[in-house]
Design a protein around this motif. Structure first.
Motif, PDB file in Angstrom:
ATOM      1  N   ALA A  56       1.030  -1.263   0.031  1.00  0.00           N
ATOM      2  CA  ALA A  56       0.104   0.188   0.030  1.00  0.00           C
ATOM      3  C   ALA A  56       0.914   1.314   0.173  1.00  0.00           C
ATOM      4  CB  ALA A  56      -1.054   0.130   1.065  1.00  0.00           C
ATOM      5  N   LYS A  57       1.900   1.258   0.646  1.00  0.00           N
ATOM      6  CA  LYS A  57       2.870   2.269   0.781  1.00  0.00           C
ATOM      7  C   LYS A  57       3.407   2.500  -0.699  1.00  0.00           C
ATOM      8  CE  LYS A  57       4.422   1.062   4.844  1.00  0.00           C
ATOM      9  NZ  LYS A  57       5.443   0.716   5.898  1.00  0.00           N
ATOM     10  N   VAL A  58       4.062   1.517  -1.162  1.00  0.00           N
ATOM     11  CA  VAL A  58       4.573   1.399  -2.643  1.00  0.00           C
ATOM     12  C   VAL A  58       3.634   2.307  -3.596  1.00  0.00           C
ATOM     13  CG1 VAL A  58       5.543   0.197  -4.569  1.00  0.00           C
ATOM     14  CG2 VAL A  58       6.201  -0.294  -2.349  1.00  0.00           C
ATOM     15  N   ASP A  59       2.254   1.635  -3.564  1.00  0.00           N
ATOM     16  CA  ASP A  59       1.187   2.189  -4.265  1.00  0.00           C
ATOM     17  C   ASP A  59       1.095   3.927  -4.016  1.00  0.00           C
ATOM     18  OD1 ASP A  59       0.807  -0.226  -5.806  1.00  0.00           O
ATOM     19  OD2 ASP A  59      -0.764  -0.666  -4.618  1.00  0.00           O
ATOM     20  N   MET A  60       0.965   4.122  -2.774  1.00  0.00           N
ATOM     21  CA  MET A  60       0.787   5.327  -2.385  1.00  0.00           C
ATOM     22  C   MET A  60       1.728   6.388  -2.957  1.00  0.00           C
ATOM     23  SD  MET A  60       0.357   6.983   1.458  1.00  0.00           S
ATOM     24  CE  MET A  60       1.942   6.582   1.885  1.00  0.00           C
ATOM     25  N   GLU A  65       4.244  10.231  -6.859  1.00  0.00           N
ATOM     26  CA  GLU A  65       5.124  10.596  -7.905  1.00  0.00           C
ATOM     27  C   GLU A  65       4.666  11.031  -9.341  1.00  0.00           C
ATOM     28  OE1 GLU A  65       7.304   9.573 -11.733  1.00  0.00           O
ATOM     29  OE2 GLU A  65       5.828   8.356 -10.885  1.00  0.00           O
ATOM     30  N   SER A  66       3.620  10.126  -9.429  1.00  0.00           N
ATOM     31  CA  SER A  66       2.833  10.584 -10.944  1.00  0.00           C
ATOM     32  C   SER A  66       2.020  11.932 -10.461  1.00  0.00           C
ATOM     33  CB  SER A  66       1.731   9.580 -10.837  1.00  0.00           C
ATOM     34  OG  SER A  66       0.846   9.872 -12.156  1.00  0.00           O
ATOM     35  N   PHE A 107       9.061  18.587  -2.649  1.00  0.00           N
ATOM     36  CA  PHE A 107      10.114  18.174  -1.838  1.00  0.00           C
ATOM     37  C   PHE A 107      10.234  18.613  -0.319  1.00  0.00           C
ATOM     38  CE2 PHE A 107      13.157  18.903  -5.609  1.00  0.00           C
ATOM     39  CZ  PHE A 107      12.899  17.748  -6.051  1.00  0.00           C
ATOM     40  N   LYS A 108       9.126  19.307   0.174  1.00  0.00           N
ATOM     41  CA  LYS A 108       9.195  19.415   1.617  1.00  0.00           C
ATOM     42  C   LYS A 108       8.557  18.447   2.236  1.00  0.00           C
ATOM     43  CE  LYS A 108       7.097  22.963   4.746  1.00  0.00           C
ATOM     44  NZ  LYS A 108       6.396  24.003   4.961  1.00  0.00           N
ATOM     45  N   VAL A 109       7.623  17.780   1.549  1.00  0.00           N
ATOM     46  CA  VAL A 109       6.827  16.413   1.947  1.00  0.00           C
ATOM     47  C   VAL A 109       7.693  15.356   1.934  1.00  0.00           C
ATOM     48  CG1 VAL A 109       4.992  14.787   1.553  1.00  0.00           C
ATOM     49  CG2 VAL A 109       4.472  17.275   1.536  1.00  0.00           C
ATOM     50  N   TYR A 110       8.532  15.162   1.099  1.00  0.00           N
ATOM     51  CA  TYR A 110       9.694  14.424   0.647  1.00  0.00           C
ATOM     52  C   TYR A 110      10.797  14.380   1.730  1.00  0.00           C
ATOM     53  CZ  TYR A 110       8.183  12.792  -3.845  1.00  0.00           C
ATOM     54  OH  TYR A 110       7.349  12.390  -4.950  1.00  0.00           O
ATOM     55  N   GLU A 111      11.142  15.731   2.091  1.00  0.00           N
ATOM     56  CA  GLU A 111      12.157  15.884   3.009  1.00  0.00           C
ATOM     57  C   GLU A 111      11.841  15.413   4.442  1.00  0.00           C
ATOM     58  OE1 GLU A 111      15.993  17.342   4.637  1.00  0.00           O
ATOM     59  OE2 GLU A 111      15.099  16.795   2.317  1.00  0.00           O
ATOM     60  N   ALA A 112      10.635  15.824   4.899  1.00  0.00           N
ATOM     61  CA  ALA A 112       9.905  14.952   5.902  1.00  0.00           C
ATOM     62  C   ALA A 112       9.838  13.618   6.055  1.00  0.00           C
ATOM     63  CB  ALA A 112       8.446  15.796   6.223  1.00  0.00           C
ATOM     64  N   ARG A 113       9.470  13.003   5.042  1.00  0.00           N
ATOM     65  CA  ARG A 113       9.364  11.626   5.001  1.00  0.00           C
ATOM     66  C   ARG A 113      10.961  10.953   5.229  1.00  0.00           C
ATOM     67  NH1 ARG A 113       6.219   7.360   6.035  1.00  0.00           N
ATOM     68  NH2 ARG A 113       6.671   5.434   4.704  1.00  0.00           N
ATOM     69  N   LEU A 120      11.138   6.262   0.307  1.00  0.00           N
ATOM     70  CA  LEU A 120       9.636   6.914   0.288  1.00  0.00           C
ATOM     71  C   LEU A 120       8.941   5.988   0.984  1.00  0.00           C
ATOM     72  CD1 LEU A 120       9.100   8.587  -3.038  1.00  0.00           C
ATOM     73  CD2 LEU A 120       9.762   9.649  -0.711  1.00  0.00           C
ATOM     74  N   ALA A 121       8.720   4.724   0.716  1.00  0.00           N
ATOM     75  CA  ALA A 121       7.823   3.674   1.379  1.00  0.00           C
ATOM     76  C   ALA A 121       8.448   3.372   2.572  1.00  0.00           C
ATOM     77  CB  ALA A 121       7.470   2.516   0.368  1.00  0.00           C
ATOM     78  N   GLY A 122       9.538   3.311   3.042  1.00  0.00           N
ATOM     79  CA  GLY A 122      10.164   2.964   4.268  1.00  0.00           C
ATOM     80  C   GLY A 122      11.882   2.845   4.000  1.00  0.00           C
ATOM     81  N   ASP A 123      12.176   1.727   4.658  1.00  0.00           N
ATOM     82  CA  ASP A 123      13.606   1.483   4.585  1.00  0.00           C
ATOM     83  C   ASP A 123      14.003   0.436   3.530  1.00  0.00           C
ATOM     84  OD1 ASP A 123      14.414   3.655   6.473  1.00  0.00           O
ATOM     85  OD2 ASP A 123      13.819   2.156   8.278  1.00  0.00           O
ATOM     86  N   PHE A 124      13.254   0.428   2.703  1.00  0.00           N
ATOM     87  CA  PHE A 124      13.575  -0.533   1.420  1.00  0.00           C
ATOM     88  C   PHE A 124      13.290   0.182   0.112  1.00  0.00           C
ATOM     89  CE2 PHE A 124       9.307  -0.883   2.790  1.00  0.00           C
ATOM     90  CZ  PHE A 124       8.414  -0.686   1.909  1.00  0.00           C
ATOM     91  N   ILE A 125      14.005   0.043  -0.931  1.00  0.00           N
ATOM     92  CA  ILE A 125      13.982   0.518  -1.798  1.00  0.00           C
ATOM     93  C   ILE A 125      12.757  -0.073  -3.073  1.00  0.00           C
ATOM     94  CG2 ILE A 125      15.668  -0.704  -3.552  1.00  0.00           C
ATOM     95  CD1 ILE A 125      16.377   2.171  -4.724  1.00  0.00           C
ATOM     96  N   CYS A 126      12.162   0.713  -3.633  1.00  0.00           N
ATOM     97  CA  CYS A 126      10.769  -0.008  -4.209  1.00  0.00           C
ATOM     98  C   CYS A 126      10.770   0.659  -5.730  1.00  0.00           C
ATOM     99  CB  CYS A 126       9.843   0.084  -3.431  1.00  0.00           C
ATOM    100  SG  CYS A 126       8.959   1.644  -3.096  1.00  0.00           S
ATOM    101  N   LEU A 127       9.678   0.258  -6.278  1.00  0.00           N
ATOM    102  CA  LEU A 127       9.221   0.992  -7.351  1.00  0.00           C
ATOM    103  C   LEU A 127       9.037   2.482  -7.432  1.00  0.00           C
ATOM    104  CD1 LEU A 127       8.927   0.604 -10.598  1.00  0.00           C
ATOM    105  CD2 LEU A 127       6.472  -0.037 -10.035  1.00  0.00           C
ATOM    106  N   ALA A 128       8.527   2.818  -6.482  1.00  0.00           N
ATOM    107  CA  ALA A 128       8.163   4.261  -6.242  1.00  0.00           C
ATOM    108  C   ALA A 128       9.286   5.063  -6.226  1.00  0.00           C
ATOM    109  CB  ALA A 128       7.490   4.439  -4.740  1.00  0.00           C
ATOM    110  N   ASP A 129      10.348   4.603  -5.523  1.00  0.00           N
ATOM    111  CA  ASP A 129      11.494   5.550  -5.693  1.00  0.00           C
ATOM    112  C   ASP A 129      12.389   5.332  -6.756  1.00  0.00           C
ATOM    113  OD1 ASP A 129      12.094   5.757  -2.452  1.00  0.00           O
ATOM    114  OD2 ASP A 129      11.858   3.362  -2.807  1.00  0.00           O
ATOM    115  N   LEU A 130      12.209   4.317  -7.591  1.00  0.00           N
ATOM    116  CA  LEU A 130      12.951   4.174  -9.182  1.00  0.00           C
ATOM    117  C   LEU A 130      12.077   4.897  -9.977  1.00  0.00           C
ATOM    118  CD1 LEU A 130      14.178   0.356  -8.751  1.00  0.00           C
ATOM    119  CD2 LEU A 130      15.570   2.652  -8.612  1.00  0.00           C
TER     120      LEU A 130
END
Length: 178
Positions: A56-60, A65-66, A107-113, A120-130
């Motif tokens: 769900a976090k990856v999808d979010m 990103e979109s 970027f302000k939201v991203y910076e906080a996250r 973005l989705a946690g401490d793992f790289i995922c499609l949302a990052d790439l």
């Protein structure tokens, strides 16, 4: 040039745009859909489908990103790189600055996250990052690359993504076709 407007391509992507993808009888368009299909077919961990919460976090973050990153970045890239370098036109600074302001909010939201998690989705790289790779790569080619200096966690995250062997390989191919 213009192959994306051919009858053959429009049969795959009725909008006459890139990308289009065929896997046997399955025909897909839209890059995020194609990416998800390829990752699912190859049982990739980049979707985190074994954990509903992570999925769900990856999808979010793919949606973010979109809608919040790609849209202003597309305008910035088009106005700062495409128009002056390929269309012999002038950059509309007002339009670019409006989209830089939108990007700053993102970027302000991203910076906080990213101050709490490596990705973005946690401490793992995922499609949302790439999925941020292409536009982040081109951001670095615009006069607005220094914008990242205001967001150290975002800058570190983008630097990490751009340094991955797979993205380096894609970047080399992008340079070769430019």
């Amino acid at each position: 040039m213009g192959e994306h407007k051919s009858i053959e391509h429009i049969a795959c992507n009725p909008f006459g745009q890139v990308p289009a993808f065929q896997d046997g009888d399955l025909v897909l368009f839209e890059s995020r859909t194609i990416s998800k299909h390829v990752l699912r077919k190859n049982n990739s961990e980049l979707l985190k489908e074994d954990n509903l919460s992570d999925l769900a976090k990856v999808d979010m973050w793919l949606e973010v990103e979109s809608h919040k990153f790609d849209r202003p970045m597309s305008v910035i890239i088009y106005r700062c790189l495409i128009i002056p370098n390929y269309l012999d036109g002038e950059t509309d600074v007002t339009v670019v600055e409006e989209n830089v302001e939108i990007l700053k909010k993102t970027f302000k939201v991203y910076e906080a996250r990213l101050s709490k998690f490596k990705y973005l989705a946690g401490d793992f790289i995922c499609l949302a990052d790439l999925s941020h790779f292409t536009t982040a790569y081109y951001l670095m080619e615009t006069p607005h690359a220094s914008l990242l200096d205001e967001y150290p966690h975002v800058k570190a995250w983008i630097t990490d993504i751009l340094a991955r062997p797979s993205t380096k390989k894609v970047a080399e191919m992008m340079k070769a076709t430019a």
